[in-house]
Design a protein around this motif. Structure first.
Motif, PDB file in Angstrom:
ATOM      1  N   THR A 165       0.836  -1.193   0.000  1.00 14.13           N
ATOM      2  CA  THR A 165       0.000   0.000   0.000  1.00 14.13           C
ATOM      3  C   THR A 165       0.871   1.242   0.000  1.00 14.13           C
ATOM      4  O   THR A 165       0.600   2.199  -0.721  1.00 14.13           O
ATOM      5  CB  THR A 165      -0.948   0.009   1.221  1.00 14.13           C
ATOM      6  N   CYS A 166       1.928   1.220   0.798  1.00 15.20           N
ATOM      7  CA  CYS A 166       2.857   2.360   0.841  1.00 15.20           C
ATOM      8  C   CYS A 166       3.483   2.611  -0.526  1.00 15.20           C
ATOM      9  O   CYS A 166       3.602   3.756  -0.957  1.00 15.20           O
ATOM     10  CB  CYS A 166       3.956   2.122   1.871  1.00 15.20           C
ATOM     11  N   LYS A 167       3.877   1.542  -1.192  1.00 14.41           N
ATOM     12  CA  LYS A 167       4.492   1.691  -2.511  1.00 14.41           C
ATOM     13  C   LYS A 167       3.506   2.286  -3.510  1.00 14.41           C
ATOM     14  O   LYS A 167       3.859   3.160  -4.296  1.00 14.41           O
ATOM     15  CB  LYS A 167       4.988   0.335  -3.021  1.00 14.41           C
ATOM     16  N   LYS A 168       2.266   1.813  -3.473  1.00 15.97           N
ATOM     17  CA  LYS A 168       1.251   2.308  -4.402  1.00 15.97           C
ATOM     18  C   LYS A 168       0.953   3.784  -4.181  1.00 15.97           C
ATOM     19  O   LYS A 168       0.658   4.513  -5.113  1.00 15.97           O
ATOM     20  CB  LYS A 168      -0.036   1.493  -4.276  1.00 15.97           C
ATOM     21  N   LEU A 169       1.033   4.215  -2.918  1.00 12.38           N
ATOM     22  CA  LEU A 169       0.760   5.614  -2.593  1.00 12.38           C
ATOM     23  C   LEU A 169       2.026   6.464  -2.585  1.00 12.38           C
ATOM     24  O   LEU A 169       1.977   7.645  -2.287  1.00 12.38           O
ATOM     25  CB  LEU A 169       0.077   5.705  -1.224  1.00 12.38           C
ATOM     26  N   ASP A 170       3.152   5.849  -2.892  1.00 14.77           N
ATOM     27  CA  ASP A 170       4.443   6.536  -2.920  1.00 14.77           C
ATOM     28  C   ASP A 170       4.775   7.163  -1.556  1.00 14.77           C
ATOM     29  O   ASP A 170       5.248   8.289  -1.467  1.00 14.77           O
ATOM     30  CB  ASP A 170       4.465   7.599  -4.018  1.00 14.77           C
ATOM     31  N   LEU A 171       4.506   6.394  -0.495  1.00 18.25           N
ATOM     32  CA  LEU A 171       4.838   6.813   0.860  1.00 18.25           C
ATOM     33  C   LEU A 171       6.058   6.031   1.327  1.00 18.25           C
ATOM     34  O   LEU A 171       6.165   4.836   1.055  1.00 18.25           O
ATOM     35  CB  LEU A 171       3.680   6.518   1.825  1.00 18.25           C
ATOM     36  N   HIS A 172       6.942   6.697   2.030  1.00 10.58           N
ATOM     37  CA  HIS A 172       8.104   5.984   2.556  1.00 10.58           C
ATOM     38  C   HIS A 172       7.845   5.595   4.008  1.00 10.58           C
ATOM     39  O   HIS A 172       7.630   6.440   4.863  1.00 10.58           O
ATOM     40  CB  HIS A 172       9.369   6.828   2.485  1.00 10.58           C
ATOM     41  N   VAL A 173       7.831   4.290   4.242  1.00 11.24           N
ATOM     42  CA  VAL A 173       7.733   3.755   5.594  1.00 11.24           C
ATOM     43  C   VAL A 173       8.807   2.681   5.703  1.00 11.24           C
ATOM     44  O   VAL A 173       8.900   1.801   4.849  1.00 11.24           O
ATOM     45  CB  VAL A 173       6.336   3.148   5.860  1.00 11.24           C
ATOM     46  N   SER A 174       9.600   2.771   6.736  1.00 11.29           N
ATOM     47  CA  SER A 174      10.703   1.831   6.912  1.00 11.29           C
ATOM     48  C   SER A 174      10.175   0.407   7.051  1.00 11.29           C
ATOM     49  O   SER A 174       9.271   0.144   7.852  1.00 11.29           O
ATOM     50  CB  SER A 174      11.508   2.196   8.157  1.00 11.29           C
ATOM     51  N   PRO A 175      10.744  -0.539   6.307  1.00 14.91           N
ATOM     52  CA  PRO A 175      10.320  -1.937   6.427  1.00 14.91           C
ATOM     53  C   PRO A 175      10.794  -2.576   7.731  1.00 14.91           C
ATOM     54  O   PRO A 175      10.389  -3.679   8.071  1.00 14.91           O
ATOM     55  CB  PRO A 175      10.955  -2.619   5.217  1.00 14.91           C
ATOM     56  N   ASN A 176      11.618  -1.866   8.490  1.00 14.30           N
ATOM     57  CA  ASN A 176      12.139  -2.408   9.744  1.00 14.30           C
ATOM     58  C   ASN A 176      11.207  -2.175  10.928  1.00 14.30           C
ATOM     59  O   ASN A 176      11.459  -2.688  12.011  1.00 14.30           O
ATOM     60  CB  ASN A 176      13.508  -1.783  10.062  1.00 14.30           C
ATOM     61  N   LEU A 177      10.154  -1.401  10.721  1.00 16.19           N
ATOM     62  CA  LEU A 177       9.219  -1.126  11.802  1.00 16.19           C
ATOM     63  C   LEU A 177       8.350  -2.348  12.087  1.00 16.19           C
ATOM     64  O   LEU A 177       8.102  -3.171  11.199  1.00 16.19           O
ATOM     65  CB  LEU A 177       8.305   0.051  11.431  1.00 16.19           C
ATOM     66  N   LYS A 178       7.865  -2.439  13.319  1.00 12.22           N
ATOM     67  CA  LYS A 178       6.925  -3.503  13.669  1.00 12.22           C
ATOM     68  C   LYS A 178       5.588  -3.192  13.014  1.00 12.22           C
ATOM     69  O   LYS A 178       5.315  -2.059  12.637  1.00 12.22           O
ATOM     70  CB  LYS A 178       6.778  -3.593  15.182  1.00 12.22           C
ATOM     71  N   LYS A 179       4.741  -4.210  12.868  1.00 13.81           N
ATOM     72  CA  LYS A 179       3.453  -4.045  12.175  1.00 13.81           C
ATOM     73  C   LYS A 179       2.619  -2.920  12.784  1.00 13.81           C
ATOM     74  O   LYS A 179       2.026  -2.125  12.068  1.00 13.81           O
ATOM     75  CB  LYS A 179       2.662  -5.348  12.206  1.00 13.81           C
ATOM     76  N   LYS A 180       2.568  -2.868  14.099  1.00 12.29           N
ATOM     77  CA  LYS A 180       1.758  -1.858  14.777  1.00 12.29           C
ATOM     78  C   LYS A 180       2.240  -0.453  14.422  1.00 12.29           C
ATOM     79  O   LYS A 180       1.452   0.431  14.102  1.00 12.29           O
ATOM     80  CB  LYS A 180       1.832  -2.084  16.285  1.00 12.29           C
ATOM     81  N   GLU A 181       3.542  -0.251  14.439  1.00 13.08           N
ATOM     82  CA  GLU A 181       4.112   1.058  14.125  1.00 13.08           C
ATOM     83  C   GLU A 181       3.954   1.384  12.640  1.00 13.08           C
ATOM     84  O   GLU A 181       3.703   2.526  12.269  1.00 13.08           O
ATOM     85  CB  GLU A 181       5.586   1.111  14.524  1.00 13.08           C
ATOM     86  N   THR A 182       4.077   0.370  11.786  1.00 16.07           N
ATOM     87  CA  THR A 182       3.876   0.570  10.353  1.00 16.07           C
ATOM     88  C   THR A 182       2.438   1.017  10.079  1.00 16.07           C
ATOM     89  O   THR A 182       2.214   1.962   9.325  1.00 16.07           O
ATOM     90  CB  THR A 182       4.179  -0.724   9.572  1.00 16.07           C
ATOM     91  N   ALA A 183       1.469   0.354  10.710  1.00 13.66           N
ATOM     92  CA  ALA A 183       0.059   0.720  10.530  1.00 13.66           C
ATOM     93  C   ALA A 183      -0.195   2.147  10.999  1.00 13.66           C
ATOM     94  O   ALA A 183      -0.890   2.915  10.330  1.00 13.66           O
ATOM     95  CB  ALA A 183      -0.837  -0.256  11.285  1.00 13.66           C
ATOM     96  N   ARG A 184       0.376   2.520  12.128  1.00 15.86           N
ATOM     97  CA  ARG A 184       0.212   3.897  12.624  1.00 15.86           C
ATOM     98  C   ARG A 184       0.823   4.908  11.660  1.00 15.86           C
ATOM     99  O   ARG A 184       0.246   5.958  11.404  1.00 15.86           O
ATOM    100  CB  ARG A 184       0.878   4.050  13.992  1.00 15.86           C
ATOM    101  N   ARG A 185       1.977   4.582  11.145  1.00 13.68           N
ATOM    102  CA  ARG A 185       2.672   5.491  10.225  1.00 13.68           C
ATOM    103  C   ARG A 185       1.858   5.698   8.942  1.00 13.68           C
ATOM    104  O   ARG A 185       1.698   6.814   8.459  1.00 13.68           O
ATOM    105  CB  ARG A 185       4.059   4.919   9.925  1.00 13.68           C
ATOM    106  N   ILE A 186       1.322   4.608   8.397  1.00 13.50           N
ATOM    107  CA  ILE A 186       0.512   4.701   7.182  1.00 13.50           C
ATOM    108  C   ILE A 186      -0.747   5.531   7.458  1.00 13.50           C
ATOM    109  O   ILE A 186      -1.097   6.423   6.680  1.00 13.50           O
ATOM    110  CB  ILE A 186       0.127   3.302   6.656  1.00 13.50           C
ATOM    111  N   ALA A 187      -1.414   5.254   8.572  1.00 10.35           N
ATOM    112  CA  ALA A 187      -2.624   5.996   8.932  1.00 10.35           C
ATOM    113  C   ALA A 187      -2.322   7.481   9.085  1.00 10.35           C
ATOM    114  O   ALA A 187      -3.089   8.330   8.633  1.00 10.35           O
ATOM    115  CB  ALA A 187      -3.220   5.435  10.214  1.00 10.35           C
TER     116      ALA A 187
END
Length: 98
Positions: free
Chosen positions: A4-26
């Protein structure tokens, strides 16, 4: 989530835990909703308009399709599959709709 991040051209570190990744995307999506809106087709923009006009806690019903809407892929709407009727009953959470 990373797709989803790639499709929206958002940079989110792949090293984050799922919970933190979800928060970052939101956070990214809520800070800049135009990123999502600009990626939608005309029919999906009309669907967003229907959700906005319908108001809180209102379902929108559509005939099932082979491919999901981008809104479904981005997890911005909840979908119930009514297999007998061949329909999707979709709900956009108020926090997303607003």
């Amino acid at each position: 989530m990373l797709d989803t991040c790639k499709k929206l051209d958002l940079h989110v570190s792949p090293n984050l835990k799922k919970k933190e990744t979800a928060r970052r995307i939101a956070q990214e999506i809520s800070d800049n909703p135009l990123v999502v809106l600009c990626s939608l087709s005309k029919s999906e923009l009309q669907l967003v308009d229907e959700f906005v006009k319908a108001g809180p806690n209102q379902y929108i019903t559509r005939k099932m399709r082979k491919t999901q809407y981008k809104l479904q892929k981005y997890s911005l709407i909840l979908t119930y599959k009514d297999l007998e009727a061949g329909e999707w009953k979709m709900l956009m959470p108020d926090s997303v709709r607003e």
